[in-house]
Scaffold this motif. Structure first.
Motif, PDB file in Angstrom:
ATOM      1  N   PHE A  89      44.769  35.313  43.456  1.00 50.27           N
ATOM      2  CA  PHE A  89      44.017  35.758  42.278  1.00 50.27           C
ATOM      3  C   PHE A  89      42.666  35.044  42.161  1.00 50.27           C
ATOM      4  O   PHE A  89      41.698  35.618  41.666  1.00 50.27           O
ATOM      5  CB  PHE A  89      44.854  35.573  41.021  1.00 50.27           C
ATOM      6  N   GLY A  90      42.611  33.793  42.632  1.00 47.92           N
ATOM      7  CA  GLY A  90      41.337  33.073  42.606  1.00 47.92           C
ATOM      8  C   GLY A  90      40.314  33.736  43.508  1.00 47.92           C
ATOM      9  O   GLY A  90      39.143  33.873  43.151  1.00 47.92           O
ATOM     10  N   SER A  91      40.748  34.186  44.699  1.00 47.47           N
ATOM     11  CA  SER A  91      39.808  34.857  45.609  1.00 47.47           C
ATOM     12  C   SER A  91      39.331  36.163  44.992  1.00 47.47           C
ATOM     13  O   SER A  91      38.148  36.498  45.058  1.00 47.47           O
ATOM     14  CB  SER A  91      40.469  35.171  46.946  1.00 47.47           C
ATOM     15  N   ILE A  92      40.300  36.911  44.407  1.00 47.58           N
ATOM     16  CA  ILE A  92      39.909  38.186  43.793  1.00 47.58           C
ATOM     17  C   ILE A  92      38.907  37.927  42.666  1.00 47.58           C
ATOM     18  O   ILE A  92      37.873  38.601  42.563  1.00 47.58           O
ATOM     19  CB  ILE A  92      41.150  38.932  43.262  1.00 47.58           C
ATOM     20  N   TRP A  95      35.559  37.059  44.059  1.00 45.84           N
ATOM     21  CA  TRP A  95      34.940  38.283  44.591  1.00 45.84           C
ATOM     22  C   TRP A  95      34.325  39.104  43.469  1.00 45.84           C
ATOM     23  O   TRP A  95      33.168  39.531  43.533  1.00 45.84           O
ATOM     24  CB  TRP A  95      36.014  39.108  45.314  1.00 45.84           C
ATOM     25  N   VAL A  96      35.125  39.336  42.415  1.00 44.33           N
ATOM     26  CA  VAL A  96      34.663  40.157  41.291  1.00 44.33           C
ATOM     27  C   VAL A  96      33.449  39.506  40.620  1.00 44.33           C
ATOM     28  O   VAL A  96      32.468  40.171  40.289  1.00 44.33           O
ATOM     29  CB  VAL A  96      35.815  40.366  40.287  1.00 44.33           C
ATOM     30  N   LEU A  97      33.497  38.170  40.473  1.00 42.90           N
ATOM     31  CA  LEU A  97      32.406  37.484  39.773  1.00 42.90           C
ATOM     32  C   LEU A  97      31.123  37.472  40.588  1.00 42.90           C
ATOM     33  O   LEU A  97      30.027  37.467  40.036  1.00 42.90           O
ATOM     34  CB  LEU A  97      32.816  36.053  39.431  1.00 42.90           C
ATOM     35  N   VAL A  98      31.243  37.472  41.918  1.00 42.15           N
ATOM     36  CA  VAL A  98      30.035  37.432  42.740  1.00 42.15           C
ATOM     37  C   VAL A  98      29.493  38.838  42.991  1.00 42.15           C
ATOM     38  O   VAL A  98      28.298  39.081  42.890  1.00 42.15           O
ATOM     39  CB  VAL A  98      30.307  36.731  44.092  1.00 42.15           C
ATOM     40  N   ARG A  99      30.395  39.789  43.265  1.00 43.89           N
ATOM     41  CA  ARG A  99      29.943  41.064  43.796  1.00 43.89           C
ATOM     42  C   ARG A  99      29.766  42.168  42.750  1.00 43.89           C
ATOM     43  O   ARG A  99      29.006  43.088  42.962  1.00 43.89           O
ATOM     44  CB  ARG A  99      30.918  41.550  44.884  1.00 43.89           C
TER      45      ARG A  99
ATOM     46  N   TRP B  14      37.780  49.090  40.514  1.00 44.44           N
ATOM     47  CA  TRP B  14      38.405  49.013  39.188  1.00 44.44           C
ATOM     48  C   TRP B  14      39.701  48.219  39.245  1.00 44.44           C
ATOM     49  O   TRP B  14      40.006  47.459  38.334  1.00 44.44           O
ATOM     50  CB  TRP B  14      38.674  50.424  38.634  1.00 44.44           C
ATOM     51  N   THR B  15      40.453  48.364  40.323  1.00 49.55           N
ATOM     52  CA  THR B  15      41.705  47.607  40.438  1.00 49.55           C
ATOM     53  C   THR B  15      41.422  46.107  40.473  1.00 49.55           C
ATOM     54  O   THR B  15      42.057  45.318  39.759  1.00 49.55           O
ATOM     55  CB  THR B  15      42.445  48.013  41.725  1.00 49.55           C
ATOM     56  N   LEU B  16      40.467  45.717  41.324  1.00 43.88           N
ATOM     57  CA  LEU B  16      40.158  44.287  41.435  1.00 43.88           C
ATOM     58  C   LEU B  16      39.646  43.725  40.111  1.00 43.88           C
ATOM     59  O   LEU B  16      40.050  42.646  39.677  1.00 43.88           O
ATOM     60  CB  LEU B  16      39.108  44.057  42.537  1.00 43.88           C
ATOM     61  N   LEU B  17      38.753  44.489  39.476  1.00 45.52           N
ATOM     62  CA  LEU B  17      38.221  44.040  38.192  1.00 45.52           C
ATOM     63  C   LEU B  17      39.344  43.919  37.166  1.00 45.52           C
ATOM     64  O   LEU B  17      39.436  42.925  36.438  1.00 45.52           O
ATOM     65  CB  LEU B  17      37.149  45.023  37.715  1.00 45.52           C
ATOM     66  N   LEU B  19      42.604  43.478  37.710  1.00 47.83           N
ATOM     67  CA  LEU B  19      43.458  42.325  38.045  1.00 47.83           C
ATOM     68  C   LEU B  19      42.826  41.025  37.566  1.00 47.83           C
ATOM     69  O   LEU B  19      43.483  40.163  36.974  1.00 47.83           O
ATOM     70  CB  LEU B  19      43.657  42.249  39.559  1.00 47.83           C
ATOM     71  N   THR B  20      41.536  40.885  37.844  1.00 48.46           N
ATOM     72  CA  THR B  20      40.838  39.661  37.446  1.00 48.46           C
ATOM     73  C   THR B  20      40.879  39.480  35.932  1.00 48.46           C
ATOM     74  O   THR B  20      41.186  38.385  35.429  1.00 48.46           O
ATOM     75  CB  THR B  20      39.372  39.714  37.925  1.00 48.46           C
ATOM     76  N   LEU B  21      40.570  40.572  35.225  1.00 51.22           N
ATOM     77  CA  LEU B  21      40.530  40.453  33.770  1.00 51.22           C
ATOM     78  C   LEU B  21      41.905  40.095  33.212  1.00 51.22           C
ATOM     79  O   LEU B  21      42.027  39.219  32.355  1.00 51.22           O
ATOM     80  CB  LEU B  21      40.017  41.759  33.145  1.00 51.22           C
TER      81      LEU B  21
END
Lengths: 289, 280, 347
Positions: A89-92, A95-99, B14-17, B19-21
């Motif tokens: 989850f940290g990598s995801i 990824w989300v925060l950078v990209r 959208w899935t990754l976002l 999951l992160t949220l």
């Protein structure tokens, strides 16, 4: 002391560091080393001396009593599990925060450091309140007969919280500095997006990711404050090694406490060694830390 | 996204976002929200009453005192270490840097334990200290020592990479222009690292005020005397005074939020004034 | 006010590596001396030794008649311009220039009004009026370099030292600044040393050039001396795009591969090295002395056409500058002769 001997001393003293026109090396270096020795090295040396009194077999005897062994296993395995969860989850999240761009991104990014800044005791009682059977999240699981707080699952939750920033914050800068042209090159060579990510991007991130996981693991093994409020602290089930040190100290069993502490220090030392090795490896392989 | 080649398809994104949220909400946002809602569960009146407790007030005062001693000590250490390490070359430098990081990889409980082994009743120097009629363990000096140990690397860690990155050319320029060494430090080095220094101090302070494990081991939990705020949280919580425990927690959580806010602000306004690569 | 600088037997090593050894060099008062050499030849170390930023392992440095070897960097009163400017990024342009005046002890410090006037004068001198309130980050590379020079001049230095002053700038800015630095030097008259690895820059700008190699000075002389009368094979090979051709010498003849060429002077017999620059070869007018060279490449560079020639198979290719209209093509045989012969016999 003869003049010759004195001269010998000053010349060897002078060659200790590369000469520089900047002043103040002697006093700052001297202060740094003395302070470090007094505050950190001397006390740690005392701990090691205590452990040395016991001898290896003495430490072994303490570490293999069933209760201590159980506590060490709980600490070790749940820390490893928490580090793995954070790896994914940290990598995801990195990824989300950078990209990706999305509203509230800056706020979320700032929040990542919360576990660094929030006192562990506060984190502990907050997580316990959330994941207790009557808490916001615990009450969702209670009808299914799943208890989270006051079981080993609670420890896992606390250790995920504690380790979360490590993976994100080690992967994030590497991902940021990653040359986008490499991904474009991969695309021009016919790779699909998934192939590019798994064959080009992830290998570049791997050393940072492993470093972050090792850091999170090392931190989790030693964690105390956030865990004890949510763990339930049942011997053989949900009792962590640091808590056992505190228990031994309360019984004035200094030798036992020192023995457990030594085992834990050895674990963190190995983790630290692994981190340094990884960083040296990545510098060699990829030309950056 | 700018470029079709360099991003994933919409469903993946959208899935990754999502999951992160969910993950961050579960582990960061909700715990923080829980602190404030639990503190206010029985109204503002009860919340404020918690601070009228003299033991709580004593804990707040002790926490401020400990931070006021530990932070300046580590500030002086951090600045002088950074100067020696970042501006000079000497053998054993990487060893020194590794040793500075040591407290990061030691369990807080072990950090407290080493001082008990050193100064405790059955410790190495315990009897000696006792003869002098001086108390370290289960007293304020022990709390200060444990706090200094735990927060030891923060300021040095912020400064070393930045000062290293900045090199020595500006200092050398100041020297050729006739400035003395100390003057050079004050007018050239310090202004160049001021934001990193400020952030290091803030972080060190937040950790100093919030440290639990190490302080818990050396404090002895004597109410009104050797309880810091985090220890007071524990005591109130164990007495089922949840509102009291969470009320004290709101102060510590507030401190954490201020620290994070300051960090974001500094990074946003003075990005170049902070080291690019940082590790906690 | 300009002073002479002298280095006597100067040596400096870092750990085990020798940067400068047994270096003697006399700099005349008021001259503009270029320190030219390949990277790692010790020229920057020498400059830092003069400034007092490094202390020598052996030898002396004299400022005029004063032994400056053990003078601290602050007391040497040098103006040092760093390769990457080293401007104080938290100060404005004006504050940067005034820094050296403001850090003086109160007794020697000029009044605020004097400092202000001096800063304004210097900004005029470096042609940056009106930029006094900018910060270094808001300036272009060339502007930063000018501020760095103004800052160094503000303290009225006894000697001006510049470390690769134009190294980080693009070609056009370099040319402009070069001319401008020459003007500033003529106006201020400081003894000036500047380090460069660009020979065109050194030869065009300096009164004299010191050629550095392996931590020592190979030759000091005017650009004409350096170009026309190189003292050592290293200097002959380093300047002027020379190609090193191994030859055999005997009396007033040398043999280049299969060809015999007459030389003006007598040479010791044995193997020797001929240094051939593009300008040294000319199309032959006298068939008797001509060497039939084979053209292996032709390219256009500026006003001339430059051809690569093989004098004899197996020898390094040499170059010749031809008029742009010359019709030589790859594969042609071009008779050439040596207008200048630069020969170093290997003892």
């Amino acid at each position: 002391m003869s003049v010759a001997a004195l001269r010998g001393w000053t010349s060897s003293h002078r060659s200790f560091r590369e000469p520089s026109a900047l002043p103040g090396f002697g006093i700052t270096f001297g202060f740094a080393v003395s302070y470090l020795s007094l505050i950190v090295l001397l006390p740690l040396a005392v701990l090691l001396a205590r452990a040395a009194d016991l001898g290896l077999d003495g430490i072994w005897r303490v570490a293999t009593t069933p209760r201590v062994l159980a506590a060490l296993q709980v600490s070790f395995f749940i820390s490893a599990a928490a580090a793995l969860v954070n790896a994914v989850f940290g990598s995801i999240a990195a990824w989300v925060l950078v990209r990706y761009e999305f509203p509230g991104k800056r706020l979320l990014d700032a929040m990542i450091d919360l576990p660094f800044a929030l006192p562990t005791a506060v984190a502990g009682i907050a997580l316990a309140a959330l994941y207790a059977t009557n808490g916001w999240i615990g009450s969702l699981f209670a009808p299914w007969g799943i208890k989270i707080a006051f079981t080993p699952w609670g420890i896992l939750i606390a250790l995920i919280f504690i380790g979360l920033p490590f993976v994100v914050r080690t992967v994030q800068p590497v991902l940021q500095d990653l040359d986008r042209e490499v991904e474009e090159a991969s695309a021009t060579l016919g790779a699909s997006r998934a192939q590019t990510v798994f064959r080009v991007v992830l290998p570049a991130l791997l050393p940072a990711l492993l470093t972050g996981v090792a850091l999170a693991f090392a931190r989790a093994v030693g964690e105390y404050g956030s865990v004890i409020f949510i763990a339930g602290n049942m011997p053989f089930v949900s009792e962590i090694a640091p808590l056992l040190i505190v228990t031994k100290l309360e019984e004035f069993d200094y030798a036992g406490a020192a023995a457990i502490a030594t085992v834990m220090l050895a674990i963190s030392f190995l983790a630290l060694l692994a981190i340094n090795g990884l960083q040296a490896y990545s510098r060699r392989r990829l030309g950056h830390a | 996204m700018r470029d079709g080649v360099l991003t994933e398809g919409r469903p993946v994104r959208w899935t990754l976002l999502g999951l992160t949220l969910v993950f961050l909400a579960l582990f960061l946002v909700l715990p923080l929200a829980a602190v404030f809602t639990e503190a206010l569960r029985r109204g503002v009146g009860v919340f404020l009453e918690a601070f009228a407790d003299p033991d709580t007030q004593a804990a707040i005062r002790l926490t401020l005192l400990v931070a006021a001693i530990a932070v300046p000590l580590n500030l002086v250490f951090g600045v002088s270490t950074a100067w020696a390490v970042a501006k000079f070359e000497f053998p054993g430098k990487s060893l020194l840097v590794t040793l500075i990081d040591l407290p990061f990889s030691v369990s807080p409980v072990v950090s407290g334990l080493v001082y008990v082994l050193l100064f405790g009743a059955k410790g190495l120097l315990g009897p000696l200290v006792d003869d002098w009629g001086f108390k370290i363990i289960f007293a304020v000096p022990g709390i200060v020592l444990a706090t200094v140990f735990v927060t030891f690397p923060f300021i040095a860690r912020e400064l070393i990479p930045l000062m290293h990155e900045q090199g020595t050319a500006e200092e050398e320029a100041a020297l050729t222009l006739g400035a003395s060494g100390f003057r050079t430090f004050l007018t050239v080095t310090l202004p160049n690292v001021r934001w990193a220094l400020l952030y290091g101090v803030l972080l060190c302070n937040a950790r100093a005020m919030g440290e639990f494990g190490a302080v818990s081991v050396v404090s002895g939990h004597i109410r009104g005397l050797t309880n810091t705020m985090p220890l007071q949280v524990e005591i109130l919580y164990n007495e089922y005074n949840f509102v009291g425990a969470f009320a004290v927690s709101t102060l510590l959580a507030g401190l954490a939020l201020v620290t994070l806010g300051a960090k974001s602000l500094l990074e946003w306004r003075y990005g170049d004034g902070l080291a690019r690569t940082r590790r906690h | 006010m300009a002073i002479a600088i002298r280095a006597e037997g100067l040596a400096k090593s870092f750990g085990g590596t020798v940067a400068v050894s047994g270096l003697d060099l006399a700099v005349e008062p008021g001259e503009l001396l270029a320190l030219l050499g390949p990277s790692g030849s010790g020229k920057t170390t020498f400059l830092r030794l003069v400034a007092g930023l490094e202390s020598p392992t052996a030898g002396r440095i004299l400022f005029g008649d004063e032994d400056a070897t053990h003078l601290s960097v602050q007391d040497r009163r040098v103006g040092f311009v760093f390769q990457h400017y080293a401007l104080f990024r938290h100060l404005t342009v004006a504050e940067n220039i005034a820094y050296g005046l403001r850090v003086r002890p109160r007794r020697e410090r000029p009044s605020d009004a004097d400092i202000k006037r001096r800063v304004a004068d210097l900004l005029d001198l470096v042609q940056l009026p009106g930029l006094d309130r900018r910060r270094p980050a808001q300036l272009s590379g060339g502007q930063r370099q000018r501020v760095a020079l103004a800052r160094a001049l503000a303290v009225e230095p006894r000697v001006l030292l510049l470390d690769e002053p134009f190294g980080a700038l693009d070609a056009k800015v370099r040319r402009d600044l070069r001319r401008w630095l020459r003007e500033v030097h003529e106006r201020t008259g400081h003894t000036t040393l500047f380090v460069t690895h660009d020979q065109e820059e050194a030869l065009e700008l300096a009164d004299r050039v010191a050629i550095f190699d392996k931590g020592g000075v190979e030759q000091v002389g005017t650009p004409d001396d350096i170009l026309d009368r190189p003292a050592t094979p290293f200097v002959a090979g380093f300047v002027g795009e020379a190609v090193r051709v191994p030859v055999d010498a005997a009396g007033s003849w040398i043999r280049i591969g299969d060809h015999q060429v007459r030389t003006p002077g007598e040479n010791a017999a044995g193997p020797a090295e001929l240094f051939v620059r593009p300008g040294d070869l000319v199309p032959a007018t006298d068939p008797a002395t001509a060497i039939p060279a084979r053209v292996i490449a032709v390219r256009r560079g500026g006003a001339a056409r430059r051809a690569e020639l093989l004098l004899t198979e197996g020898l390094p290719a040499v170059e010749i500058d031809l008029p742009a209209g010359h019709c030589a093509r790859k594969g042609d045989v071009l008779p050439v002769s040596l207008a200048t012969i630069r020969l170093f016999t290997s003892r």
